[in-house]
Design an enzyme around this catalytic site. Structure first.
Site, PDB file in Angstrom:
ATOM      1  N   ARG A 166       0.880  -1.175   0.058  1.00 53.31           N
ATOM      2  CA  ARG A 166       0.070   0.134   0.094  1.00 53.31           C
ATOM      3  C   ARG A 166       0.918   1.187  -0.020  1.00 53.31           C
ATOM      4  NH1 ARG A 166      -3.591  -0.377   4.879  1.00 53.31           N
ATOM      5  NH2 ARG A 166      -4.711  -2.069   3.848  1.00 53.31           N
ATOM      6  N   ARG A 177      -1.830   6.560   9.487  1.00 54.73           N
ATOM      7  CA  ARG A 177      -1.723   5.975   8.179  1.00 54.73           C
ATOM      8  C   ARG A 177      -1.815   7.292   6.966  1.00 54.73           C
ATOM      9  NH1 ARG A 177      -4.118   0.516   8.312  1.00 54.73           N
ATOM     10  NH2 ARG A 177      -3.266  -0.458  10.258  1.00 54.73           N
ATOM     11  N   LYS A 203      -3.659   1.017  15.021  1.00 56.76           N
ATOM     12  CA  LYS A 203      -3.716   1.875  13.710  1.00 56.76           C
ATOM     13  C   LYS A 203      -4.194   3.288  14.097  1.00 56.76           C
ATOM     14  CE  LYS A 203      -7.590  -0.258  11.966  1.00 56.76           C
ATOM     15  NZ  LYS A 203      -7.972  -1.495  10.715  1.00 56.76           N
ATOM     16  N   LYS A 241      -5.941   6.998  12.114  1.00 57.43           N
ATOM     17  CA  LYS A 241      -6.421   7.296  11.021  1.00 57.43           C
ATOM     18  C   LYS A 241      -6.838   8.805  10.737  1.00 57.43           C
ATOM     19  CE  LYS A 241      -7.549   2.834   9.144  1.00 57.43           C
ATOM     20  NZ  LYS A 241      -8.792   1.972   8.704  1.00 57.43           N
ATOM     21  N   CYS A 268     -14.912  -3.547   0.067  1.00 57.14           N
ATOM     22  CA  CYS A 268     -13.410  -3.710   0.467  1.00 57.14           C
ATOM     23  C   CYS A 268     -12.932  -4.848  -0.614  1.00 57.14           C
ATOM     24  CB  CYS A 268     -13.355  -4.075   1.718  1.00 57.14           C
ATOM     25  SG  CYS A 268     -13.661  -5.701   2.156  1.00 57.14           S
ATOM     26  N   CYS A 324      -7.588 -11.137   1.064  1.00 55.95           N
ATOM     27  CA  CYS A 324      -7.293 -10.658   2.466  1.00 55.95           C
ATOM     28  C   CYS A 324      -7.582 -11.783   3.382  1.00 55.95           C
ATOM     29  CB  CYS A 324      -8.565  -9.520   2.693  1.00 55.95           C
ATOM     30  SG  CYS A 324      -8.787  -9.069   4.432  1.00 55.95           S
ATOM     31  N   CYS A 365     -15.617  -8.473   6.116  1.00 53.80           N
ATOM     32  CA  CYS A 365     -15.546  -8.827   7.598  1.00 53.80           C
ATOM     33  C   CYS A 365     -15.762  -7.611   8.230  1.00 53.80           C
ATOM     34  CB  CYS A 365     -14.134  -9.532   7.924  1.00 53.80           C
ATOM     35  SG  CYS A 365     -12.879  -8.107   8.461  1.00 53.80           S
ATOM     36  N   CYS A 394     -13.375  -2.278   6.248  1.00 50.99           N
ATOM     37  CA  CYS A 394     -12.538  -1.401   5.519  1.00 50.99           C
ATOM     38  C   CYS A 394     -13.075  -0.160   4.453  1.00 50.99           C
ATOM     39  CB  CYS A 394     -11.371  -2.152   4.758  1.00 50.99           C
ATOM     40  SG  CYS A 394     -10.386  -2.952   5.620  1.00 50.99           S
TER      41      CYS A 394
HETATM   42  S1  SF4 Z   1     -13.146  -5.341   5.821  1.00 49.97           S
HETATM   43 FE1  SF4 Z   1     -12.258  -7.044   6.327  1.00 49.97          FE
HETATM   44  S2  SF4 Z   1     -12.335  -8.473   4.563  1.00 49.97           S
HETATM   45 FE2  SF4 Z   1     -12.511  -6.328   3.886  1.00 49.97          FE
HETATM   46  S3  SF4 Z   1     -10.598  -5.871   3.134  1.00 49.97           S
HETATM   47 FE3  SF4 Z   1     -10.961  -5.008   5.255  1.00 49.97          FE
HETATM   48  S4  SF4 Z   1     -10.135  -6.814   6.791  1.00 49.97           S
HETATM   49 FE4  SF4 Z   1     -10.434  -7.493   4.694  1.00 49.97          FE
END
Ligand code: SF4
Length: 1553
Positions: A1044, A1113, A1183, A1185, A1404, A1410, A1449, A1453
């Site tokens: 990244r 970040r 983290k 942000k 995401c 991931c 998940c 993100c």
């Molecule tokens: S939200 Fe969860 S599944 Fe999606 S990119 Fe972020 S860590 Fe991975």
């Protein structure tokens, strides 16, 4: 009145009257009989995705698990093998029939001619081929006559009822005679038949003669292959019993008593004299015997007579059972008829109806009809016997569309059987029967009879028309829509220069689709094309000096062109100019040349084919092309899914065309897969085009059905490539001249065969010399079964280790999803060892199951994955245990501990998923006789201490059971290593990263270093699509890294864009992700390319430091295309904050940016001590942000970050300062109420100059007060919530030495982007592209990546990445617009015709890279939206912006908790649904439903959208509406995110009931 054998007249009374299901089509009738009478059915289909009229029924029976009558094992279900019609289907027959299985084939006639070579070899096996004749509307019987001498028995049926009876006859006959039987029928003849009852299974059983079946099944026929005659001869299942005298007499006497009426015609002349000796047949001068039976030499062979007799017997038995009679030739009509029609075609029924209703003075009155039933062997004497002496004239009607001989084969059969002459039959006249429209049948008959009865009848008259009304055959070679991808690429690459001989739309008059799709045909037409061009070039050259042009220009241009005619690019360049001049000229000569204007280009000649060419028939065509040495290119698409390759029959011998072609030496070969590497496809096609000689490009495009989503194709492709089954490579014989190896491997693994070839060819050594790093991957090959050996080794090593130790053994196996079970298991192992036990700890997947019964004490720790499933590393073990039939655990003591979450699945019916793997395992082990050391222990995340609560109770029971619970003086256990320890011990983020990078034995880094590299902007990941496959191959996971970048405010120059694009192509997986934090992310960077990638990023004046990890970040900033000046001011602040908060460690430069030779810089050891003035040695607890939003745009979701700055404009239009929010954050854990998303809280206002200092101070307070013990509670949001906003703010102000001012007023209007062109205050132009979910990639349909690259190469303006993962091309001057717009148009980048929902969506990454993903996200959201779009359309909501987000998940993100509607992955395919977020990101949403799948999502969303459309107030947003309408309660603060969840209340209520 029905004539002949129409089903309406059949007496069904003997059939099972109760049978409720009626049979409607002949294919259904045939399928059912074939199913009952076979062990294996080869079902020939148009494609694997399209059913044949047989296969739909066969699949239905199989899915019901209907039993076969002939199966050896009472429970066996026949095996249905689906084979594509053009993939040499009869190859599938050899293996099963030779192993004693009864095989039948259901097919259309389209495969027969191509299968002749197989037919000869299969004739002496009891195979049954049920053939429905093509074309369906008007069958062509010439296919049958063409193969009549292949040694098979042929039976013909006409009606629906007959199809069933004759199908049964065919199977019985095959079993009785041991010979192949072809049962053929034209389906059109029974379209108006009434449905019939299914044949009673007891009748079927009776006819099949199960004793003979068993005899056959008990035999196996050894044969070396399918290419040589195996010498097998058909053997009768029983010695034919001679007929009794009575039967004999009945036959001879009654044979000629033909019925007078149609009804009476049911009593036919079947079975006249049956002679059982071969001599009597061969010596019968009146009869011709089919060639098929005459070639047999060795006894005990089956003769025509035997076959005839068997058939007669079967029919007699059938008649006794069902009352319907059949005979070798069917004669229907008056016994004193003088004229007869012998019909070999599908119209007998229609002709019969006309004859039945003939008036006495009609020329055809009183005529009879004869049809063959047993077509081969042709027993001429039987024909003679059925014909009454009164018959004088016979018209032989043959339904043959393509006639290849002067006299029809049936006419010849009849002529040789019946002696014509005075006193007997006087005239036998042949007709070619075409399609006769039902309206003109009478007329046609009249014509036939007028000729027949004339004194000198004319032979070979045609009746009807040749062409029947057309109906498109299913059995075309039309490629799937998936396959058009490669054709599109050909078009893109070669444009007008591409010439595809057998392109989908091309039509070749008079040539069937099957033929025109063959390599031979294509090759021929390419040669013709080449020839045409050389003539054209000569003509054009001659024209260059001609005086016949009107103007001068053509001559000059033609002369110029002539020089370049053979150079593809130059010829193309000049072509358009020449054409333009000729068009202006307009002379006849110009016109003539223009008629072939495509030939002004030197075409790239292509032939496209399928993997059908990998089978024998196609392969011989491929051979022609390769052997020719001609400069033509073949593109061969293989669509067999990887997961089905194992099911493929080894005998089918699919050829490896690539290997075959490489062996030729002078052929260019490439193996490609568009869904694996688009760039490699392009490269291969270009090289193939350039190569002067034959080229073969193999292209992998696996799919199961037409409806497969690209995701399925992608996953299948990846598995095949990653496992080495479909390696990507290029073989260019021209390389040798340059001293380069011919072979280039573009993927990681190769298969054994390929490796052997390369070794033999010395290419491997050459390659390794040139590219030493390839050695490792080349040495691994697909197909070695190393997994079992690995397991054995690991276990043996353990045993060795334990040898000599005292104490009881204890084996501990774990299956772990997120590491908890593994950690517990290892700790249990340590504790056991401390107690003197011989402990061995392994993942279940590494344990050889065969050792289980030999264990003394064994415990299992299993967590719960997906829907109550075993975690990945326990699945194989569980499958082996549960499916075992012989496990005896009588001497094994065991116990199981499970880890689960009793609330993960809130629905009552889903409660069973709680700790299901552990419970299942416990039960199954007990069933195998295992003794419990202790009862199963259950850990529940909902308990006060999570799973530890249950574990604390369980573990002591194990020690007690093993008698080691009272051990004194146990050593103190070291505390578990935490992230804090790792950071502290890393020497400012160095760890052992450098050593790890240099270790080529693995693609991975150590677990500690994986934590540290995050701070450097890179995560280790593995491709989850191919995890299982690699495991099965004994390979480590496909590790690669995500990188990244750090790009404050998301602003890049065009040059940087190009550089990023280069990195993704050459070092990554050919795609880039624009992230929700406005930066570039690369995926699929393998370890060896990590450092080059970092260096390339650095050369682009970017960095990756602190892009991930427990640091600040990438700092975000609104993109604001409408106010560039203001944007610049705010953007500068974002950069300043970013720079100010950057970690100071020099480890980043040491590790990534130094050359290998530069030894000066200290990496490892303790010599260099960095100093982190802001962070200290342990950095931040978690983290951090920061974002800036510029009202009215909240496109960066200012409430969702640790610090949110809201830009405040002064009266002069310049930036004045910021309102500061703190403590926002998205991450949460499912069902853990202690975790929640939170919104930033208002701290007040500060000036622009102070902004970076304020950010620093907030960060420092968090550094010192954040929770460093529990990472789930370490974010700033929890620190502020625990401390209170005022106290926290006080601490910040204390450090800062200033106070926050009163917040300034501001207003947000949305958090989505505005797409399309906009002008800013300086008159510059900005275009916002819609980049779905931020993925920049090329597909054959949309070459977005190439398009954007070309735009960037113009070097104009700047590229702004938005917080919604889209892209703005900024600061474009008016004069640069035309060029840019043209590029945008040509690459379809200006398309914004998307629904408001799609434009406002974001997802995401999730699968496949991931590691935290529980469900698909980026690859699935577009699919889900497509499924909702018709509903939006219906309700007039297409243009409405509704913010919808999805993540794989709860880490959040894509900031799902702020969306109006969100889906957060819970398990593969299942999502939690949230509603009620604020349209401009000002309010969190709330859980609406838990763990729902697509069908439920659609069921909820569709009515909800409708309700919104109908009931919303003026301007009311979807999220607000959901709250007002009472569908969801508003979340007013993160701390009440888990409260007032409406559906759970209801669920819990129902629990109590
Ligand atoms: S939200 Fe969860 S599944 Fe999606 S990119 Fe972020 S860590 Fe991975």
């Amino acid at each position: 009145m029905a004539f002949l054998f129409r089903s309406g007249s059949i007496d069904n009374s003997k059939m099972d009257a109760a049978a409720s299901h009626q049979i409607h089509t002949p294919e259904e009738a045939v399928s059912r009989i074939a199913y009952l009478s076979s062990d294996v059915i080869v079902s020939v289909q148009p494609s694997l995705a399209t059913d044949s009229p047989f296969s739909s029924h066969l699949k239905r029976y199989a899915s019901r698990k209907d039993k076969s009558i002939v199966a050896k094992n009472a429970d066996a279900v026949p095996e249905i093998q689906s084979v594509r019609h053009n993939a040499d289907p009869l190859l599938s027959v050899f293996a099963p029939i030779r192993s004693g299985k009864l095989v039948s084939v259901t097919t259309t006639s389209s495969i027969l001619l191509a299968s002749i070579s197989h037919l000869y070899k299969l004739a002496n096996y009891p195979v049954v081929l049920h053939v429905s004749l093509e074309p369906r509307t008007f069958a062509d019987y010439s296919v049958i006559t063409s193969i009549r001498n292949s040694g098979w028995t042929f039976l013909h049926s006409e009606s629906l009822q007959e199809a069933q009876d004759i199908a049964l006859t065919a199977h019985a006959l095959a079993i009785h005679t041991g010979k192949g039987v072809i049962h053929f029928f034209a389906p059109s003849t029974s379209t108006s038949d009434k449905p019939v009852a299914p044949e009673d299974p007891s009748v079927v059983r009776g006819l099949l003669d199960i004793e003979s079946v068993r005899r056959f099944q008990a035999s196996t026929i050894s044969a070396s292959g399918i290419y040589a005659d195996d010498g097998h001869v058909a053997v009768s299942s029983r010695v034919p019993e001679p007929l009794t005298d009575a039967e004999h007499q009945a036959d001879t006497a009654g044979g000629l008593q033909a019925p007078v009426s149609a009804v009476a015609s049911k009593v036919t002349s079947a079975g006249t004299s049956v002679k059982t000796s071969r001599a009597s047949e061969s010596g019968d001068s009146e009869a011709s015997v089919s060639v098929a039976t005459t070639v047999e030499t060795a006894p005990p062979q089956i003769t025509s007579a035997d076959i005839y007799e068997s058939a007669t017997r079967i029919w007699r038995q059938l008649e006794a059972a069902v009352g319907r009679s059949y005979s070798a030739f069917e004669y229907t009509g008056p016994p004193n008829a003088t004229n007869a029609l012998f019909i070999f075609g599908s119209d007998a029924g229609s002709f019969g109806e006309v004859l039945d209703s003939a008036k006495p003075d009609d020329v055809f009155a009183n005529a009879a009809i004869i049809t063959p039933r047993l077509y081969r062997p042709w027993i001429g004497s039987k024909l003679v016997q059925v014909i009454p002496k009164s018959i004088k004239r016979i018209a032989v009607l043959e339904q043959i569309q393509r006639k290849t001989t002067k006299w029809g084969p049936t006419l010849i059969d009849v002529l040789t059987s019946i002696k014509s002459g005075p006193g007997g039959v006087e005239h036998i006249v042949g007709y070619q029967l075409g399609y006769v429209d039902p309206k003109v049948i009478t007329q046609a008959l009249r014509g036939i009879f007028q000729n027949l009865t004339s004194p000198k009848p004319i032979q070979n008259l045609e009746v009807g028309v040749r062409e029947a009304p057309e109906e498109e055959s299913q059995y075309t070679t039309k490629p799937s829509t998936h396959e058009t991808a490669y054709n599109k690429i050909l078009q893109q690459l070669f444009g007008k220069r591409s010439y595809v001989a057998n392109a989908i739309k091309s039509q070749h008059a008079g040539i069937s689709a099957t033929i025109s799709a063959s390599p031979e045909f294509g090759f021929g037409s390419l040669l013709a094309r080449k020839d045409l061009r050389s003539r054209f070039v000569a003509e054009a050259k001659a024209a260059a000096s001609s005086k016949d042009f009107i103007t001068d220009a053509p001559k000059n241009w033609l002369a110029k062109w002539a020089l370049a005619a053979e150079d593809p690019s130059k010829a193309s360049e000049i072509a358009d100019d020449v054409i333009a001049r000729l068009e202006t000229d307009g002379s006849p000569l110009s016109q003539k040349l223009l008629a072939n204007k495509a030939l002004f280009r030197k075409e790239s000649l292509w032939l496209t084919g399928s993997d059908a060419w990998a089978y024998d028939l196609g392969n011989s065509g491929v051979h022609h092309v390769l052997a020719s040495g001609e400069n033509v290119n073949m593109l061969i698409i293989d669509s067999t899914p990887y997961s089905e390759k194992a099911a493929a029959d080894a005998e089918r011998r699919k050829k490896d065309i690539g290997l075959y072609a490489m062996n030729f030496g002078n052929v260019y070969v490439a193996s490609t897969a568009v869904y694996s590497s688009y760039t490699q496809v392009l490269q291969a096609l270009l090289e193939a085009d350039k190569f002067d000689g034959p080229s073969v490009v193999l292209a992998y495009l696996p799919y199961f059905g037409e409806g497969d989503s690209p995701l399925t194709v992608l996953q299948e492709t990846k598995k095949a490539v990653e496992a080495g089954y479909w390696p990507l490579y290029r073989w260019n014989p021209d390389n040798e001249k340059k001293g380069e190896p011919n072979f280039t491997l573009d993927s990681e693994l190769i298969k054994l065969e390929l490796k052997k070839f390369l070794e033999r060819d010395n290419q491997l050594t050459q390659l390794m010399k040139k590219e030493p790093k390839f050695a490792a991957s080349l040495a691994q090959d697909y197909g070695t079964e190393v997994r079992a050996q690995q397991k054995r080794k690991a276990k043996d090593a353990y045993n060795q280790l334990l040898e000599g130790l005292l104490g009881a053994p204890l084996t501990i196996l774990y299956a772990s999803d997120n590491g908890n079970a593994a950690t517990l298991a290892k700790r249990l192992g340590n504790r056991g060892r401390a107690r003197g036990l011989k402990t061995c700890v392994m993942a279940m997947e590494d344990y050889p199951v065969e050792d289980l019964a030999g264990e003394e004490n064994i415990v299992f720790l299993a967590s719960t994955a997906g829907q109550g499933e075993f975690p990945q590393n326990g699945l194989a073990f569980w499958d082996a245990v549960k499916d075992s039939t012989e496990l005896d655990l009588a001497t094994v003591n065991y116990s199981v501990f499970g880890l689960g979450d009793s609330h993960y699945w809130p629905r009552k019916e889903d409660k069973i998923f709680y700790n299901k793997p552990a419970k299942d395992l416990d039960r199954v082990l007990a069933n195998f006789g295992g003794k419990r050391l202790a009862d199963i222990g259950l850990g529940d995340d909902q308990d006060p201490d999570g799973f530890q609560t249950g574990y604390q109770e369980w573990e002591p029971k194990i020690w007690a059971a093993l008698g080691v619970d009272k051990v004194e003086g146990l050593p103190e256990e070291p505390p578990p290593v935490t992230n804090e320890d790792i950071k502290l011990a890393s020497n400012y983020l160095r760890g052992t990263i450098v050593e790890g990078l240099n270790d080529t034995s693995t693609g991975a880094l150590s677990a500690w270093d994986q934590q540290l590299t995050k701070f450097h902007g890179t995560y280790m990941q593995d491709d989850r699509d191919v995890r299982d496959e690699r495991k099965a191959q004994g390979l480590e996971p496909a590790y690669s890294f995500m990188i990244r970048c750090r790009l404050a405010g998301g602003v890049a120059t065009p040059k940087q864009w190009v550089q990023m694009d280069d990195i993704s192509t050459s070092l990554g997986n050919e795609t880039m992700k624009l992230t929700t934090r406005q930066t570039f992310q690369f995926h699929g960077v393998v370890k060896g390319k990590l450092k080059p990638a970092m260096q390339a990023i650095n050369r682009a004046l970017m960095s990756t430091i602190a892009a991930c990890g427990d640091v600040n970040r990438n700092v975000m900033c609104s993109s604001l295309p409408t106010q560039s000046k203001y944007h610049k001011q705010v953007h500068t602040v974002s950069q300043k904050i970013s720079d100010h908060l950057l970690p100071a460690t020099t480890a980043y430069h040491e590790i990534w940016l130094t050359d290998d030779d530069n030894k000066k810089t200290q990496v490892a050891g303790e010599a260099v001590q960095d100093f982190e003035p802001l962070y200290g040695p342990t950095y931040l607890p978690r983290k951090f942000k920061i974002t800036i939003a510029i009202p009215p745009h909240n496109d960066t979701d200012v409430y969702a970050h640790d610090i949110g700055l809201i830009a405040i404009k002064g009266k002069d239009g310049n930036l004045e300062g910021f309102n500061i929010l703190a403590g926002g954050g998205m991450g949460a854990t499912h069902n853990n109420k202690k975790t929640y998303p939170q919104m930033g809280r208002m701290f007040g206002y500060c000036s622009a100059e102070d902004a970076h200092i304020v950010c620093e101070k907030i960060m420092l307070v968090q550094r010192d007060h954040g929770d460093r013990k529990n990472r789930k509670h370490a974010r700033l949001k929890y620190t502020i919530d625990d401390m209170g906003v005022d106290v926290f703010r006080g601490k910040v102000e204390e450090l800062w030495g200033k106070k926050f001012a009163e917040e300034r007023p501001f207003e947000f209007k949305s958090n989505v982007d505005t797409f399309g062109w906009q002008k800013d205050e300086n008159g510059l132009n900005h275009f916002t592209f819609f980049i779905e979910n931020g993925r920049i990639e090329d597909t054959p349909d949309f070459r977005m990546k190439t398009g954007l690259r070309e735009i960037a190469q113009l070097g104009k303006g700047e590229f702004r990445l938005t917080g919604n993962q889209h892209l703005i091309l900024s600061n474009i001057a008016d004069e640069d617009l035309p060029a840019i717009k043209e590029l945008m148009k040509s690459y379809k980048l200006d398309n914004l015709q998307f629904s408001g929902l799609r434009l406002s969506s974001s997802a995401c990454v999730a699968f496949p890279t991931c590691g935290l993903a529980m469900a698909e996200s980026e690859r699935y959201l577009p699919v889900l939206i497509s499924k909702l779009e018709s509903c939006l359309e219906e309700n007039g909501l297409r243009q409405d912006s509704i913010v919808m987000r999805m993540t794989g998940c709860p880490n959040g993100c894509a900031r799902p908790w702020l969306a109006e509607v969100a889906f957060v992955g819970k398990a593969y395919g299942a999502y939690n649904m949230y509603l009620g977020g604020g349209y401009h990101g000002q309010r969190l949403n709330k859980l609406y439903r838990s763990s729902i799948k697509e069908d439920e999502i659609l069921e909820i969303m569709k009515p909800l959208l409708k309700q919104y459309a109908l009931e919303r107030l003026e301007g009311e947003r979807f999220g607000d509406f959901c709250i007002r309408a009472g569908i969801i309660k508003a979340t007013t603060d993160g701390r009440n995110f888990h409260d007032n969840i409406m559906f759970q209340v209801a669920e819990e209520g129902s629990d109590e009931e």
